[in-house]
Motif scaffolding. Structure first.
Motif, PDB file in Angstrom:
ATOM      1  N   TRP A   6       0.836  -1.191   0.000  1.00  0.00           N
ATOM      2  CA  TRP A   6       0.000   0.000   0.000  1.00  0.00           C
ATOM      3  C   TRP A   6       0.878   1.251   0.000  1.00  0.00           C
ATOM      4  CZ3 TRP A   6      -1.904  -4.541   1.678  1.00  0.00           C
ATOM      5  CH2 TRP A   6      -3.256  -4.821   1.422  1.00  0.00           C
ATOM      6  N   PRO A  26      -2.519  -1.006  -4.498  1.00  0.00           N
ATOM      7  CA  PRO A  26      -3.977  -0.876  -4.515  1.00  0.00           C
ATOM      8  C   PRO A  26      -4.399   0.561  -4.784  1.00  0.00           C
ATOM      9  CG  PRO A  26      -3.265  -2.203  -2.642  1.00  0.00           C
ATOM     10  CD  PRO A  26      -2.037  -1.597  -3.238  1.00  0.00           C
ATOM     11  N   VAL A  28      -8.106   2.878  -5.079  1.00  0.00           N
ATOM     12  CA  VAL A  28      -9.560   2.960  -4.979  1.00  0.00           C
ATOM     13  C   VAL A  28     -10.022   4.222  -5.686  1.00  0.00           C
ATOM     14  CG1 VAL A  28      -9.680   1.624  -2.842  1.00  0.00           C
ATOM     15  CG2 VAL A  28      -9.436   4.119  -2.735  1.00  0.00           C
ATOM     16  N   GLY A  35      -6.100   3.173  -0.739  1.00  0.00           N
ATOM     17  CA  GLY A  35      -5.864   2.929  -2.157  1.00  0.00           C
ATOM     18  C   GLY A  35      -5.388   4.170  -2.879  1.00  0.00           C
ATOM     19  N   GLU A  50      -0.639   0.103 -10.602  1.00  0.00           N
ATOM     20  CA  GLU A  50      -1.886   0.239  -9.855  1.00  0.00           C
ATOM     21  C   GLU A  50      -2.826  -0.921 -10.166  1.00  0.00           C
ATOM     22  OE1 GLU A  50      -2.277   5.114  -9.542  1.00  0.00           O
ATOM     23  OE2 GLU A  50      -3.556   3.996 -10.936  1.00  0.00           O
TER      24      GLU A  50
END
Length: 279
Positions: A6, A26, A28, A35, A50
């Motif tokens: 991360w 990660p 998001v 993320g 990513e």
């Protein structure tokens, strides 16, 4: 290797992703804390890739590098694999204990299947690591080269979220010193610092890109490292690499990494007492 990690600590991760392995990051939708994906103010190589949570379940992962306790749950929810059981794992501990010194139990202290890797020897000594295997992999930084000129008669400091971190980061020392000397501060959360210390207006610099930050730091006469109780700051190491004289508190790992022969003086400065009516 393909390493799941991360993006938590931008400067540390910058050095990490420049290794020879592929790093799976990660990401998001809102690029929140769980993320962030690739950095936006650092130059990262193409090997930092990513992946959305939905893509991680089928991703080829050789090892996971954990940095926060709740990533154990995120890993299992997003990949269906358990750290230390289904997937080899290490836990990098960036911080000093936040509870009572030497008596704070590490979150992974009850586990023997996930090594805890501390970034300083001081951290390993101060945490109660329980039965967790421990190692120390000290901080490393990319060498920006000898950029120091010192042409501006001012101090520079790099502190992210100085108001939230308060005394841990030495923000009270920083703002007090700025009443006596010109001090420029670089980092994230400068808006909050401007409200907290309006006398520093005009000397706060928000989220500089790294390639510009090193040059900007080198313009100042010296680097001030106000941190009381954190791991060894990467900005301090970068300042020394640039060739800057540095001033810091003789706490945590700083005395070992930066002593008088390298230009670091254990700071004994005390702020002048405020006069009535000065705020």
């Amino acid at each position: 290797m393909r390493v799941l990690i991360w993006h938590v600590h931008g400067s540390w991760t910058t050095s990490f992703v420049h290794g020879r392995h592929t790093c799976l990051l990660p990401v998001v939708e809102d690029r929140g804390p769980d993320g962030r994906g690739r950095a936006r103010t650092w130059d990262w190589p193409a090997s930092a890739v990513e992946l959305a949570p939905a893509e991680l379940a089928d991703a080829d992962i050789d090892v996971v590098v954990l940095q926060r306790p709740h990533e154990l749950e995120l890993l299992e929810r997003w990949t269906g694999r358990r750290a230390g059981t289904d997937l080899p794992a290490v836990y990098v501990e960036h911080d000093t204990p936040r509870g009572p010194a030497v008596a704070t139990r590490h979150p992974l202290a009850e586990r023997s299947d996930i090594p805890v890797v501390h970034v300083t020897h001081f951290n390993r000594m101060m945490w109660d690591n329980g039965q967790a295997p421990t190692e120390v992999v000290e901080h490393g930084v990319l060498d920006p080269g000898p950029l120091y000129t010192g042409r501006t008669a001012s101090l520079a400091a790099v502190v992210n979220e100085p108001v939230r971190r308060g005394r841990i980061a030495g923000t009270d020392l920083l703002t007090a010193l700025a009443r006596e000397l010109p001090v420029d501060v670089y980092g994230m959360g400068m808006d909050q610092l401007a409200e907290h210390a309006p006398h520093m207006a005009g000397r706060l610099h928000e989220n500089y890109p790294q390639e510009k930050l090193h040059g900007a730091l080198g313009e100042h006469r010296a680097y001030f490292h106000p941190y009381r109780w954190t791991s060894l700051g990467l900005a301090l190491l970068e300042a020394m690499t640039i060739g800057m004289p540095v001033l810091g508190l003789s706490t945590t790992e700083a005395p070992r990494a930066c002593h008088r022969a390298r230009g670091c003086s254990p700071t004994t400065w005390r702020p002048s007492p405020r006069r009535p009516g000065t705020g």
